[in-house]
Design a protein around this motif. Structure first.
Motif, PDB file in Angstrom:
ATOM      1  N   ALA A  60       0.708  -1.301  -0.457  1.00 39.90           N
ATOM      2  CA  ALA A  60       0.112  -0.110   0.221  1.00 39.90           C
ATOM      3  C   ALA A  60       0.816   1.263  -0.064  1.00 39.90           C
ATOM      4  O   ALA A  60       0.482   2.228  -0.822  1.00 39.90           O
ATOM      5  CB  ALA A  60      -1.029  -0.202   1.482  1.00 39.90           C
ATOM      6  N   ARG A  61       1.982   1.012   0.354  1.00 43.13           N
ATOM      7  CA  ARG A  61       2.351   2.318   0.555  1.00 43.13           C
ATOM      8  C   ARG A  61       3.788   2.689  -0.277  1.00 43.13           C
ATOM      9  O   ARG A  61       3.466   3.549  -1.182  1.00 43.13           O
ATOM     10  CB  ARG A  61       4.006   2.387   2.031  1.00 43.13           C
ATOM     11  CG  ARG A  61       3.440   2.118   3.496  1.00 43.13           C
ATOM     12  CD  ARG A  61       4.482   2.789   4.635  1.00 43.13           C
ATOM     13  NE  ARG A  61       3.627   2.731   5.593  1.00 43.13           N
ATOM     14  CZ  ARG A  61       3.974   3.180   6.976  1.00 43.13           C
ATOM     15  NH1 ARG A  61       4.939   3.129   6.665  1.00 43.13           N
ATOM     16  NH2 ARG A  61       3.194   2.617   7.915  1.00 43.13           N
ATOM     17  N   LEU A  62       4.181   1.145  -1.371  1.00 41.50           N
ATOM     18  CA  LEU A  62       4.024   1.673  -2.495  1.00 41.50           C
ATOM     19  C   LEU A  62       3.407   2.174  -3.338  1.00 41.50           C
ATOM     20  O   LEU A  62       4.026   2.652  -4.486  1.00 41.50           O
ATOM     21  CB  LEU A  62       5.251  -0.152  -2.643  1.00 41.50           C
ATOM     22  CG  LEU A  62       6.370  -0.311  -2.251  1.00 41.50           C
ATOM     23  CD1 LEU A  62       7.061  -2.015  -2.462  1.00 41.50           C
ATOM     24  CD2 LEU A  62       7.585   0.717  -2.846  1.00 41.50           C
ATOM     25  N   ASN A  63       2.560   1.943  -3.671  1.00 40.23           N
ATOM     26  CA  ASN A  63       1.157   2.291  -4.156  1.00 40.23           C
ATOM     27  C   ASN A  63       1.160   3.424  -4.395  1.00 40.23           C
ATOM     28  O   ASN A  63       1.109   3.973  -5.223  1.00 40.23           O
ATOM     29  CB  ASN A  63       0.285   1.371  -4.213  1.00 40.23           C
ATOM     30  CG  ASN A  63       0.025  -0.207  -4.679  1.00 40.23           C
ATOM     31  OD1 ASN A  63      -0.834  -0.961  -4.405  1.00 40.23           O
ATOM     32  ND2 ASN A  63       1.100  -1.138  -5.521  1.00 40.23           N
ATOM     33  N   GLU A  64       1.242   4.690  -3.066  1.00 39.08           N
ATOM     34  CA  GLU A  64       0.548   5.662  -2.800  1.00 39.08           C
ATOM     35  C   GLU A  64       2.634   6.426  -3.716  1.00 39.08           C
ATOM     36  O   GLU A  64       2.447   7.501  -3.695  1.00 39.08           O
ATOM     37  CB  GLU A  64       1.078   6.225  -1.041  1.00 39.08           C
ATOM     38  CG  GLU A  64       0.150   5.840  -0.661  1.00 39.08           C
ATOM     39  CD  GLU A  64      -0.506   5.847   0.946  1.00 39.08           C
ATOM     40  OE1 GLU A  64       0.497   6.114   1.889  1.00 39.08           O
ATOM     41  OE2 GLU A  64      -1.496   5.164   2.185  1.00 39.08           O
ATOM     42  N   LEU A  65       3.026   5.367  -3.603  1.00 35.57           N
ATOM     43  CA  LEU A  65       4.814   5.980  -3.620  1.00 35.57           C
ATOM     44  C   LEU A  65       4.878   6.448  -5.629  1.00 35.57           C
ATOM     45  O   LEU A  65       5.449   6.217  -5.718  1.00 35.57           O
ATOM     46  CB  LEU A  65       5.689   5.606  -3.263  1.00 35.57           C
ATOM     47  CG  LEU A  65       5.972   5.926  -1.678  1.00 35.57           C
ATOM     48  CD1 LEU A  65       7.197   4.821  -1.712  1.00 35.57           C
ATOM     49  CD2 LEU A  65       6.721   7.718  -2.271  1.00 35.57           C
ATOM     50  N   GLY A  66       3.915   5.449  -5.723  1.00 31.07           N
ATOM     51  CA  GLY A  66       3.311   5.123  -7.590  1.00 31.07           C
ATOM     52  C   GLY A  66       4.657   4.141  -8.358  1.00 31.07           C
ATOM     53  O   GLY A  66       4.415   4.184  -9.336  1.00 31.07           O
ATOM     54  N   VAL A  67       4.695   2.945  -7.485  1.00 36.65           N
ATOM     55  CA  VAL A  67       4.897   1.915  -7.762  1.00 36.65           C
ATOM     56  C   VAL A  67       3.957   0.627  -7.539  1.00 36.65           C
ATOM     57  O   VAL A  67       3.300   0.535  -6.909  1.00 36.65           O
ATOM     58  CB  VAL A  67       6.012   1.088  -6.771  1.00 36.65           C
ATOM     59  CG1 VAL A  67       6.571   0.019  -7.724  1.00 36.65           C
ATOM     60  CG2 VAL A  67       7.370   2.440  -6.526  1.00 36.65           C
ATOM     61  N   PRO A  68       3.218   0.729  -9.182  1.00 42.90           N
ATOM     62  CA  PRO A  68       2.476  -0.478  -9.355  1.00 42.90           C
ATOM     63  C   PRO A  68       3.380  -1.935  -9.063  1.00 42.90           C
ATOM     64  O   PRO A  68       2.067  -2.675  -9.293  1.00 42.90           O
ATOM     65  CB  PRO A  68       2.000  -0.415 -10.517  1.00 42.90           C
ATOM     66  CG  PRO A  68       3.817  -0.269 -11.497  1.00 42.90           C
ATOM     67  CD  PRO A  68       4.362   0.224 -10.287  1.00 42.90           C
ATOM     68  N   VAL A  69       3.141  -2.081  -7.340  1.00 39.65           N
ATOM     69  CA  VAL A  69       3.396  -3.643  -7.174  1.00 39.65           C
ATOM     70  C   VAL A  69       1.801  -3.860  -6.734  1.00 39.65           C
ATOM     71  O   VAL A  69       1.602  -3.337  -6.352  1.00 39.65           O
ATOM     72  CB  VAL A  69       4.296  -3.340  -6.167  1.00 39.65           C
ATOM     73  CG1 VAL A  69       4.413  -2.592  -4.970  1.00 39.65           C
ATOM     74  CG2 VAL A  69       4.628  -5.098  -5.480  1.00 39.65           C
ATOM     75  N   THR A  70       1.770  -5.437  -7.019  1.00 42.45           N
ATOM     76  CA  THR A  70       0.175  -5.903  -6.279  1.00 42.45           C
ATOM     77  C   THR A  70       0.597  -7.020  -5.533  1.00 42.45           C
ATOM     78  O   THR A  70       1.763  -7.067  -5.345  1.00 42.45           O
ATOM     79  CB  THR A  70      -0.595  -6.826  -7.364  1.00 42.45           C
ATOM     80  OG1 THR A  70       0.265  -7.663  -7.867  1.00 42.45           O
ATOM     81  CG2 THR A  70      -0.520  -5.416  -8.533  1.00 42.45           C
ATOM     82  N   TRP A  71      -0.532  -7.590  -4.407  1.00 41.54           N
ATOM     83  CA  TRP A  71      -0.035  -8.349  -3.766  1.00 41.54           C
ATOM     84  C   TRP A  71       0.063  -9.930  -4.591  1.00 41.54           C
ATOM     85  O   TRP A  71       0.418 -10.954  -3.979  1.00 41.54           O
ATOM     86  CB  TRP A  71      -1.253  -8.413  -3.163  1.00 41.54           C
ATOM     87  CG  TRP A  71      -1.727  -9.908  -1.793  1.00 41.54           C
ATOM     88  CD1 TRP A  71      -2.390 -10.353  -2.280  1.00 41.54           C
ATOM     89  CD2 TRP A  71      -1.140 -10.485  -0.643  1.00 41.54           C
ATOM     90  NE1 TRP A  71      -2.500 -11.566  -1.453  1.00 41.54           N
ATOM     91  CE2 TRP A  71      -1.555 -11.512  -0.594  1.00 41.54           C
ATOM     92  CE3 TRP A  71       0.511 -10.095  -0.761  1.00 41.54           C
ATOM     93  CZ2 TRP A  71      -1.187 -12.183   0.258  1.00 41.54           C
ATOM     94  CZ3 TRP A  71       0.792 -11.150   0.174  1.00 41.54           C
ATOM     95  CH2 TRP A  71       0.412 -11.562   0.836  1.00 41.54           C
ATOM     96  N   GLU A  72      -1.203  -9.700  -5.710  1.00 39.99           N
ATOM     97  CA  GLU A  72      -1.064 -11.047  -6.514  1.00 39.99           C
ATOM     98  C   GLU A  72       0.844 -11.075  -7.425  1.00 39.99           C
ATOM     99  O   GLU A  72       1.214 -12.973  -6.871  1.00 39.99           O
ATOM    100  CB  GLU A  72      -1.790 -11.356  -7.796  1.00 39.99           C
ATOM    101  CG  GLU A  72      -2.852 -11.020  -6.775  1.00 39.99           C
ATOM    102  CD  GLU A  72      -3.990  -9.732  -6.655  1.00 39.99           C
ATOM    103  OE1 GLU A  72      -2.798  -8.846  -6.614  1.00 39.99           O
ATOM    104  OE2 GLU A  72      -4.735  -9.812  -6.347  1.00 39.99           O
ATOM    105  N   GLN A  73       1.169  -9.727  -7.199  1.00 41.16           N
ATOM    106  CA  GLN A  73       2.915 -10.252  -7.567  1.00 41.16           C
ATOM    107  C   GLN A  73       4.112 -10.705  -6.787  1.00 41.16           C
ATOM    108  O   GLN A  73       4.393 -11.653  -7.103  1.00 41.16           O
ATOM    109  CB  GLN A  73       3.107  -9.295  -8.115  1.00 41.16           C
ATOM    110  CG  GLN A  73       4.800  -9.081  -8.486  1.00 41.16           C
ATOM    111  CD  GLN A  73       5.209  -7.795  -9.047  1.00 41.16           C
ATOM    112  OE1 GLN A  73       4.469  -6.979  -8.974  1.00 41.16           O
ATOM    113  NE2 GLN A  73       6.309  -7.681 -10.042  1.00 41.16           N
TER     114      GLN A  73
END
Ligand SMILES: [Zn+2]
Ligand SMILES: [Zn+2]
Length: 288
Positions: A106-119
């Motif tokens: 979630a923090r990485l997503n806020e920083l604009g990184v499109p990482v997902t739980w599935e990955q």
């Protein structure tokens, strides 16, 4: 005799299965290898079943601890894996791993990184999900060139922008629990400053007084000056000193047996332990 007392498998965040790990350890010319997955013993059975002739397995775990806001790792060797108090603490730490990884995503997503739980879950596979899996996702996405580069203040190092704290055991409690389960307690990579703040020597002295058996000195995250300082500290405090690769398969650059432990120290560890015995390899033939 070559002895490597700190290795990870797919039971936590290594990339070798426990069977591959023991085979690779034998191929690397080791005589003794310790399986020390993070907060779990579930790789033991597979490693023992596949243990090659001539290789001895030391069962262990690397316990996640924290003191005064500083994360640290405590290696536990040859404890009774069924002892209820230590087992309960390992489960408490492990149950926190999924929410924690999701928090970092979630923090990485806020920083604009499109990482997902599935990955991240795919990368973790059967292993218990942890920060290195999130780091590998950052490498996959081309955010950083290597896993090591993800462990910085910009990303996932302790206190880093995307770091989330986890439930970690007080090290004095960890020492008490390890001893209570017949094990031997060794403070892992105490001078690994690259991973974040380190524990002060005064606290290591208190741990020594509380029953800590040793500190890991020869480790890839310690430069020569740090090793010399830690060796001096261990001598002063009457602690054993170990050396090990902290092998994670292909997830990190270290190789099996890169650093090793003195046979006399290994002998002392096996003498102190009452929770389990080292397992001699039978070439995968338990009838022998
Ligand atoms: Zn560690
Ligand atoms: Zn480790």
């Amino acid at each position: 005799m070559r002895i490597d007392l700190h290795c990870h498998s797919t039971a936590s965040d290594g990339t070798d299965t426990p069977a591959e790990l023991v085979r690779n350890a034998a191929a690397a010319g080791l005589d003794v290898v310790a399986l020390t997955d993070h907060d779990t013993t579930r790789g033991y059975a597979e490693a023992i079943a596949a243990l090659p002739d001539g290789l001895t397995l030391v069962t262990g775990a690397e316990l996640s601890c924290r003191i005064d806001g500083v994360s640290m790792h405590m290696l536990a060797y040859l404890f009774d894996p069924e002892e209820p108090a230590l087992l309960a603490e390992r489960e408490l730490v492990r149950d926190d791993r999924v929410p924690r990884a999701q928090g970092m995503i979630a923090r990485l997503n806020e920083l604009g990184v499109p990482v997902t739980w599935e990955q991240v879950a795919r990368i973790a596979g059967d292993g218990s999900v942890g920060r290195p899996h999130v780091a590998s996702a950052l490498v996959e996405l081309g955010v950083v060139p290597s896993v090591d580069d993800a462990f910085t203040g910009d990303w996932l190092a302790d206190g880093g922008r995307a770091h989330v704290e986890k439930h970690e055991t007080d090290p004095f409690e960890a020492i008490r629990l390890i001893k209570g389960a017949g094990g031997v307690a060794v403070f892992a990579h105490p001078g690994a400053s690259k991973r974040g703040r380190t524990v002060p020597e005064s606290a290591i002295a208190e741990m020594a007084a509380a029953g800590l058996d040793g500190i890991e000195v020869d480790h890839m995250d310690h430069d020569p000056a740090t090793r010399a300082r830690l060796r001096g500290l261990a001598k002063e405090l009457g602690l054993l000193t170990t050396g090990s690769s902290d092998y994670h398969g292909s997830r990190k650059t270290c190789v099996l047996g890169e650093y090793t432990t003195d046979p006399e120290v290994y002998g002392e560890i096996t003498r102190r332990a009452t929770g389990a015995f080292p397992v001699p390899g039978t070439g995968g033939n338990p009838a022998r």
